[in-house]
Design a protein around this motif. Structure first.
Motif, PDB file in Angstrom:
ATOM      1  N   ASP A 129      -8.132  -2.905   0.331  1.00 34.36           N
ATOM      2  CA  ASP A 129      -7.765  -2.355   1.632  1.00 34.36           C
ATOM      3  C   ASP A 129      -6.732  -1.257   1.380  1.00 34.36           C
ATOM      4  O   ASP A 129      -5.549  -1.514   1.193  1.00 34.36           O
ATOM      5  CB  ASP A 129      -7.191  -3.437   2.537  1.00 34.36           C
ATOM      6  CG  ASP A 129      -6.860  -2.910   3.933  1.00 34.36           C
ATOM      7  OD1 ASP A 129      -6.943  -1.681   4.152  1.00 34.36           O
ATOM      8  OD2 ASP A 129      -6.512  -3.722   4.801  1.00 34.36           O
ATOM      9  N   THR A 130      -7.191  -0.024   1.356  1.00 35.29           N
ATOM     10  CA  THR A 130      -6.319   1.112   1.023  1.00 35.29           C
ATOM     11  C   THR A 130      -5.702   1.752   2.264  1.00 35.29           C
ATOM     12  O   THR A 130      -4.939   2.701   2.141  1.00 35.29           O
ATOM     13  CB  THR A 130      -7.108   2.174   0.232  1.00 35.29           C
ATOM     14  OG1 THR A 130      -8.272   2.537   0.978  1.00 35.29           O
ATOM     15  CG2 THR A 130      -7.530   1.635  -1.115  1.00 35.29           C
ATOM     16  N   SER A 131      -6.004   1.212   3.437  1.00 34.89           N
ATOM     17  CA  SER A 131      -5.521   1.829   4.680  1.00 34.89           C
ATOM     18  C   SER A 131      -4.015   1.691   4.864  1.00 34.89           C
ATOM     19  O   SER A 131      -3.409   2.466   5.597  1.00 34.89           O
ATOM     20  CB  SER A 131      -6.234   1.214   5.881  1.00 34.89           C
ATOM     21  OG  SER A 131      -5.896  -0.151   6.001  1.00 34.89           O
ATOM     22  N   ILE A 132      -3.395   0.716   4.227  1.00 39.74           N
ATOM     23  CA  ILE A 132      -1.965   0.479   4.441  1.00 39.74           C
ATOM     24  C   ILE A 132      -1.078   1.235   3.461  1.00 39.74           C
ATOM     25  O   ILE A 132       0.135   1.152   3.548  1.00 39.74           O
ATOM     26  CB  ILE A 132      -1.663  -1.035   4.371  1.00 39.74           C
ATOM     27  CG1 ILE A 132      -2.042  -1.589   2.999  1.00 39.74           C
ATOM     28  CG2 ILE A 132      -2.342  -1.776   5.484  1.00 39.74           C
ATOM     29  CD1 ILE A 132      -1.602  -3.025   2.784  1.00 39.74           C
ATOM     30  N   PHE A 133      -1.675   1.974   2.533  1.00 44.00           N
ATOM     31  CA  PHE A 133      -0.894   2.634   1.494  1.00 44.00           C
ATOM     32  C   PHE A 133      -0.809   4.134   1.719  1.00 44.00           C
ATOM     33  O   PHE A 133      -1.750   4.760   2.190  1.00 44.00           O
ATOM     34  CB  PHE A 133      -1.492   2.350   0.114  1.00 44.00           C
ATOM     35  CG  PHE A 133      -1.468   0.885  -0.226  1.00 44.00           C
ATOM     36  CD1 PHE A 133      -0.277   0.254  -0.523  1.00 44.00           C
ATOM     37  CD2 PHE A 133      -2.628   0.143  -0.220  1.00 44.00           C
ATOM     38  CE1 PHE A 133      -0.236  -1.092  -0.815  1.00 44.00           C
ATOM     39  CE2 PHE A 133      -2.608  -1.205  -0.512  1.00 44.00           C
ATOM     40  CZ  PHE A 133      -1.411  -1.828  -0.802  1.00 44.00           C
ATOM     41  N   VAL A 134       0.336   4.691   1.354  1.00 43.98           N
ATOM     42  CA  VAL A 134       0.545   6.134   1.446  1.00 43.98           C
ATOM     43  C   VAL A 134      -0.093   6.814   0.239  1.00 43.98           C
ATOM     44  O   VAL A 134      -0.790   7.813   0.359  1.00 43.98           O
ATOM     45  CB  VAL A 134       2.058   6.459   1.502  1.00 43.98           C
ATOM     46  CG1 VAL A 134       2.295   7.954   1.476  1.00 43.98           C
ATOM     47  CG2 VAL A 134       2.677   5.831   2.732  1.00 43.98           C
ATOM     48  N   THR A 135       0.151   6.244  -0.926  1.00 42.05           N
ATOM     49  CA  THR A 135      -0.362   6.795  -2.180  1.00 42.05           C
ATOM     50  C   THR A 135      -0.974   5.654  -2.971  1.00 42.05           C
ATOM     51  O   THR A 135      -0.388   4.583  -3.056  1.00 42.05           O
ATOM     52  CB  THR A 135       0.783   7.413  -3.002  1.00 42.05           C
ATOM     53  OG1 THR A 135       1.441   8.388  -2.210  1.00 42.05           O
ATOM     54  CG2 THR A 135       0.263   8.065  -4.267  1.00 42.05           C
ATOM     55  N   TYR A 136      -2.142   5.892  -3.550  1.00 45.67           N
ATOM     56  CA  TYR A 136      -2.736   4.870  -4.410  1.00 45.67           C
ATOM     57  C   TYR A 136      -3.653   5.521  -5.430  1.00 45.67           C
ATOM     58  O   TYR A 136      -4.136   6.639  -5.242  1.00 45.67           O
ATOM     59  CB  TYR A 136      -3.498   3.813  -3.605  1.00 45.67           C
ATOM     60  CG  TYR A 136      -4.706   4.333  -2.860  1.00 45.67           C
ATOM     61  CD1 TYR A 136      -5.972   4.301  -3.435  1.00 45.67           C
ATOM     62  CD2 TYR A 136      -4.585   4.851  -1.574  1.00 45.67           C
ATOM     63  CE1 TYR A 136      -7.079   4.771  -2.755  1.00 45.67           C
ATOM     64  CE2 TYR A 136      -5.683   5.317  -0.891  1.00 45.67           C
ATOM     65  CZ  TYR A 136      -6.922   5.270  -1.471  1.00 45.67           C
ATOM     66  OH  TYR A 136      -8.016   5.742  -0.803  1.00 45.67           O
ATOM     67  N   SER A 137      -3.856   4.807  -6.521  1.00 49.68           N
ATOM     68  CA  SER A 137      -4.765   5.286  -7.561  1.00 49.68           C
ATOM     69  C   SER A 137      -5.278   4.092  -8.353  1.00 49.68           C
ATOM     70  O   SER A 137      -4.722   2.998  -8.300  1.00 49.68           O
ATOM     71  CB  SER A 137      -4.072   6.291  -8.486  1.00 49.68           C
ATOM     72  OG  SER A 137      -2.962   5.689  -9.102  1.00 49.68           O
ATOM     73  N   PHE A 138      -6.359   4.345  -9.064  1.00 53.06           N
ATOM     74  CA  PHE A 138      -6.948   3.351  -9.953  1.00 53.06           C
ATOM     75  C   PHE A 138      -6.818   3.875 -11.376  1.00 53.06           C
ATOM     76  O   PHE A 138      -7.082   5.052 -11.627  1.00 53.06           O
ATOM     77  CB  PHE A 138      -8.439   3.143  -9.634  1.00 53.06           C
ATOM     78  CG  PHE A 138      -8.682   2.597  -8.255  1.00 53.06           C
ATOM     79  CD1 PHE A 138      -8.702   1.226  -8.037  1.00 53.06           C
ATOM     80  CD2 PHE A 138      -8.904   3.437  -7.178  1.00 53.06           C
ATOM     81  CE1 PHE A 138      -8.939   0.707  -6.776  1.00 53.06           C
ATOM     82  CE2 PHE A 138      -9.136   2.936  -5.912  1.00 53.06           C
ATOM     83  CZ  PHE A 138      -9.148   1.566  -5.706  1.00 53.06           C
ATOM     84  N   ILE A 139      -6.428   3.015 -12.278  1.00 50.88           N
ATOM     85  CA  ILE A 139      -6.389   3.375 -13.692  1.00 50.88           C
ATOM     86  C   ILE A 139      -7.456   2.519 -14.359  1.00 50.88           C
ATOM     87  O   ILE A 139      -7.433   1.285 -14.252  1.00 50.88           O
ATOM     88  CB  ILE A 139      -5.006   3.136 -14.329  1.00 50.88           C
ATOM     89  CG1 ILE A 139      -3.968   4.107 -13.733  1.00 50.88           C
ATOM     90  CG2 ILE A 139      -5.062   3.371 -15.835  1.00 50.88           C
ATOM     91  CD1 ILE A 139      -3.195   3.573 -12.630  1.00 50.88           C
ATOM     92  N   VAL A 140      -8.396   3.172 -15.010  1.00 51.10           N
ATOM     93  CA  VAL A 140      -9.520   2.481 -15.638  1.00 51.10           C
ATOM     94  C   VAL A 140      -9.410   2.647 -17.142  1.00 51.10           C
ATOM     95  O   VAL A 140      -9.317   3.768 -17.645  1.00 51.10           O
ATOM     96  CB  VAL A 140     -10.870   3.046 -15.133  1.00 51.10           C
ATOM     97  CG1 VAL A 140     -12.032   2.364 -15.820  1.00 51.10           C
ATOM     98  CG2 VAL A 140     -10.971   2.914 -13.625  1.00 51.10           C
TER      99      VAL A 140
END
Length: 171
Positions: A83-94
Motif C-alpha cells: 500500500d504505497t498511498s500513505i508514503f511520500v517517497t518510496y522505492s524498491f531495491i532488488v
C-alpha cells in the motif's frame, strides 16, 4: 568665472613634510586597540543543547523498511501488494542473488484486483537495482519473470519508504 586651483597630491605631501613639528605637539602612544572577544564559529555547547532537544522530541518523519527473500522456481513470481498511498517517497531495491538474469515487471493497482503494467526492466545476475515506479496507484507489487524456469533464482527485495506523521511538517 574663476577656476579653482587644484594642487597635485605630491605637492601637498611635500609641503606637509617641510613644515616643522611644533613643540606643543601631543605625543602619540601606539598601543594595540582592544578588540571585542570573537565568538567561536563552532560552539560545541550550543550544538549539544540542540541535539538534546532533538533527541527529546519525536521526529515527524516515519521510515518503513521491509525485506523479502523470494525464491523463483516458476516462470513468474509476484511479491505481495504494497500500500504505497500513505508514503511520500518510496522505492524498491532488488538484489538478484542468482546466476540467471530476471525480467522485472512493476504492477500498479487501484484495488489489488485490476492491475496495469507500469514498466519492465531486466536485472542481470548478481546485480542490485533501485526501482521507483513511474506512475502512481494505491497498490504496487513486483513480478519477477524467470526466462529459464529450470534454474532456481533468488531475489532479495527491500521496500523502503518515508512519510510525515506531524500535522504541520517542517515545524
Amino acid at each position: 568665472m574663476r577656476q579653482k586651483r587644484i594642487h597635485s597630491p605630491k605637492l601637498a605631501v611635500k609641503r606637509i613634510k617641510k613644515r616643522s613639528v611644533s613643540e606643543k605637539a601631543v605625543r602619540i602612544i601606539k598601543e594595540p586597540i582592544p578588540q571585542p572577544e570573537e565568538t567561536p564559529l563552532f560552539n560545541h555547547g550550543e550544538f549539544e543543547e540542540l541535539f538534546e532537544i532533538l533527541d527529546r522530541e519525536e521526529s515527524c518523519v516515519a521510515f518503513e523498511n521491509i525485506r523479502l527473500d523470494l525464491v523463483i522456481t516458476d516462470s513468474v513470481v509476484r511479491s505481495p501488494f504494497f500500500d504505497t498511498s500513505i508514503f511520500v517517497t518510496y522505492s524498491f531495491i532488488v538484489v538478484n542473488q542468482s546466476e540467471t538474469a530476471l525480467n522485472l515487471v512493476i504492477e500498479e493497482s487501484p484495488d489489488r484486483v485490476h492491475t496495469f503494467e507500469d514498466f519492465t526492466q531486466t536485472i542481470k545476475p548478481f546485480e542490485t537495482q533501485i526501482i521507483v515506479p513511474k506512475r502512481f496507484a494505491k497498490y504496487t507489487r513486483l513480478a519477477f519473470v524467470n526466462p529459464s524456469p529450470d534454474v532456481e533464482a533468488h531475489v532479495r527485495l527491500f521496500f523502503q519508504a518515508q512519510t510525515y506523521r506531524c500535522a504541520n511538517p517542517g515545524e
